[in-house]
Design an enzyme around this catalytic site. Structure first.
Site, PDB file in Angstrom:
ATOM      1  N   LYS A 211       0.849  -1.191   0.000  1.00 21.13           N
ATOM      2  CA  LYS A 211       0.000   0.000   0.000  1.00 21.13           C
ATOM      3  C   LYS A 211       0.886   1.242   0.000  1.00 21.13           C
ATOM      4  CE  LYS A 211      -3.421   2.539   2.759  1.00 21.13           C
ATOM      5  NZ  LYS A 211      -4.359   2.578   3.870  1.00 21.13           N
ATOM      6  N   GLU A 261      -8.913  12.068  12.122  1.00 20.80           N
ATOM      7  CA  GLU A 261      -8.032  10.946  12.485  1.00 20.80           C
ATOM      8  C   GLU A 261      -7.180  11.192  13.725  1.00 20.80           C
ATOM      9  OE1 GLU A 261      -5.882   9.366   9.169  1.00 20.80           O
ATOM     10  OE2 GLU A 261      -4.699   8.006  10.403  1.00 20.80           O
TER      11      GLU A 261
HETATM   12  C1  LIG Z   1      -4.615  10.496   3.223  1.00 21.32           C
HETATM   13  C2  LIG Z   1      -5.851  10.897   3.522  1.00 21.32           C
HETATM   14  O1  LIG Z   1      -6.774  10.073   4.101  1.00 21.32           O
HETATM   15  C3  LIG Z   1      -6.471   8.722   4.386  1.00 21.32           C
HETATM   16  C4  LIG Z   1      -6.858   7.833   3.285  1.00 21.32           C
HETATM   17  C5  LIG Z   1      -8.091   7.201   3.263  1.00 21.32           C
HETATM   18  C6  LIG Z   1      -8.469   6.297   2.122  1.00 21.32           C
HETATM   19  O2  LIG Z   1      -7.722   6.174   1.147  1.00 21.32           O
HETATM   20  O3  LIG Z   1      -9.534   5.677   2.149  1.00 21.32           O
HETATM   21  C7  LIG Z   1      -8.996   7.392   4.313  1.00 21.32           C
HETATM   22  C8  LIG Z   1      -8.630   8.073   5.436  1.00 21.32           C
HETATM   23  C9  LIG Z   1      -7.195   8.331   5.653  1.00 21.32           C
HETATM   24  O4  LIG Z   1      -6.600   7.151   6.088  1.00 21.32           O
HETATM   25  C10 LIG Z   1      -6.293  12.295   3.274  1.00 21.32           C
HETATM   26  O5  LIG Z   1      -7.439  12.610   3.582  1.00 21.32           O
HETATM   27  O6  LIG Z   1      -5.486  13.076   2.781  1.00 21.32           O
END
Ligand SMILES: C=C(O[C@@H]1C=C(C(=O)O)C=C[C@H]1O)C(=O)O
Ligand SMILES: [Mg+2]
Length: 470
Positions: A211, A261
């Site tokens: 990832k 988060e």
């Molecule tokens: C990296 C970000 O968010 C992250 C990526 C996510 C996803 O790809 O589903 C969801 C929440 C976070 O873990 C962002 O908002 O910039």
């Protein structure tokens, strides 16, 4: 008996008197220590208060449930963070705090990539104990002043503190947000995004990584000056259950985040953290919104994105914990324009060390990738722009507790322009167009706060597309 709550100028006068009294009671040769003086004050909006002040930096923290709000100006202690020095700095901070009575907290921010040092004046991190703070807690407002007393320097410090107090301004409101002009410039633009996603999909096939969170910086010009505090006020109303963090270096440069988060919360040895990853848009129609939520909970690609974060956090924390458990089921975090999958983790630590927690957890695969080392190396080489404090760790450190959020959903406000950041977890099964729509959806809550000169190209897609188009 109802408690007497002084108005603003009487609270300032009370602090000034306390400073004068401190001068009398302190032995100027006592060893180095922190002192915090506090007084209750009439309820004042912390964001409006920050808007009115002149001292720098100006900092703001609000935890996710709004139980603690701290606005700070200037500094009694300032520790610019250097790459190699995070651990000793945090140790110094916690020693200072342990010997200080009262509710002192060091506001801290660390960039996404601790190996990268430059981001204008923000650098790779900052830690500040504000000179003056307005704190709101349990519906009580407190005005406080922090002093770092060093042997032989007591008078100088007390004089500086009195001068800071005399500079305080009474809040007069927040200016309107400006219109955003023209079209945004995206780094990378869509073609570059597509190439990078394809490159990552190849790397996953080869087994190099599992990832990588790929991100974008989008830049708009604004019609007039943009107040970070107005932006946080409006953004926070839109996304009620979010951490809010702001750091204004000067009148031309600020960073703010309204993020769902949590990196971690530590109370003594008790630890709470979470794996937040996996995204679907929201819909205004109730039935459609519910269908999107259900599809997200059942979707294997999104489940995989989340599980990689959960496993990594769990494995890394295990050696630091006496006990560690995570929720069996995923829950949904519902924001105004997107919804996310979340697992929560709870643990009992062996040691109350924020330095260990920061180094162990940050950056999690919710913003970096798996493996951390390979993902970071890939991002340094290929992401194409420098994230700075976006996707960093920001929060506050107290004597017996600390809390940090992850600064996704963040912006830098720089010289008349707005830079908005958004990223998406790329895994096997990702589709470049759907991931682009996902970052558009993540930015759309922020954009909905602004009038746009050219709104027809605002990046809002039909909600069902993001999942269906993969
Ligand atoms: C990296 C970000 O968010 C992250 C990526 C996510 C996803 O790809 O589903 C969801 C929440 C976070 O873990 C962002 O908002 O910039
Ligand atoms: Mg995603």
């Amino acid at each position: 008996m109802t408690q007497f709550i002084p108005g603003y100028s009487r609270a300032c006068a009370s602090l000034d008197q306390q400073l004068i009294d401190t001068k009398k009671r302190i032995n100027p040769l006592d060893q180095r220590r922190l002192i915090r003086l506090e007084t209750p004050v009439e309820p004042i909006s912390a964001l409006e208060w920050l808007q009115a002040q002149r001292m720098l930096p100006r900092t703001y923290w609000r935890d996710r449930d709004g139980k603690a709000i701290r606005a700070g100006i200037g500094y009694a202690v300032k520790m610019p963070v250097n790459v190699a020095e995070v651990s000793p700095l945090l140790k110094t901070a916690s020693e200072l705090l342990k010997n200080c009575d009262g509710d002192a907290a060091i506001m801290s921010a660390f960039s996404f990539d601790q190996q990268a040092t430059q981001w204008g004046g923000f650098g790779c991190g900052q830690m500040v104990l504000p000179r003056i703070e307005l704190v709101e807690k349990n519906q009580r407002h407190v005005l406080a002043i922090n002093l770092l007393l060093e042997p032989g320097q007591v008078d100088a410090e007390l004089n500086r503190a009195r001068k800071s107090l005399a500079s305080l301004q009474y809040p007069t409101g927040l200016p309107e947000l400006p219109m955003l002009l023209g079209q945004p410039v995206h780094h990378p633009a869509y073609n570059g995004w597509q190439d990078r996603v394809k490159q990552l999909l190849q790397a996953f096939k080869r087994g190099d990584m599992q990832k990588v969170v790929l991100s974008r910086c989008s830049e708009w010009k604004a019609a007039h000056a943009l107040s970070p505090w107005r932006l946080l006020a409006d953004w926070g109303q839109r996304e009620a259950e979010s951490f809010r963090f702001g750091w204004q270096l000067n009148d031309r440069d600020a960073f703010v985040s309204c993020t769902p988060e949590r990196l971690f919360q530590r109370r003594g040895l008790l630890l709470r953290t979470e794996a937040l990853a996996g995204t679907a848009p929201r819909s205004e129609g109730k039935a459609e919104d519910q269908a999107l939520a259900q599809a997200l909970l059942n979707d294997s690609k999104n489940g995989h994105e989340n599980r990689l974060v959960l496993e990594d956090i769990h494995n890394r924390l295990q050696p630091l914990c006496q006990q560690l458990e995570h929720s069996q089921d995923m829950s949904l975090v519902r924001l105004s324009k997107v919804q996310h999958l979340r697992h929560t983790l709870r643990g009992v630590l062996k040691k109350d060390s924020d330095a260990d927690l920061l180094q162990t957890l940050h950056p999690t695969p919710a913003v970096g990738g798996v493996s951390r080392e390979n993902a970071m190396a890939w991002l340094r080489k290929h992401e194409g722009y420098f994230r700075g404090w976006y996707a960093g760790a920001a929060g506050c450190i107290k004597a017996d507790s600390s809390e940090f959020c992850v600064t996704i959903r963040s912006v830098r406000i720089k010289e008349g322009s707005l830079q908005a950041f958004a990223g998406a977890g790329i895994v096997a099964g990702s589709n470049p167009q759907a991931e682009w729509q996902e970052i558009n959806a993540k930015t759309s809550a922020l954009l909905s706060l602004f009038k746009q000169e050219d709104p027809c190209l605002s990046p809002v897609q039909h909600p069902m597309q993001a999942i269906d188009q993969r």
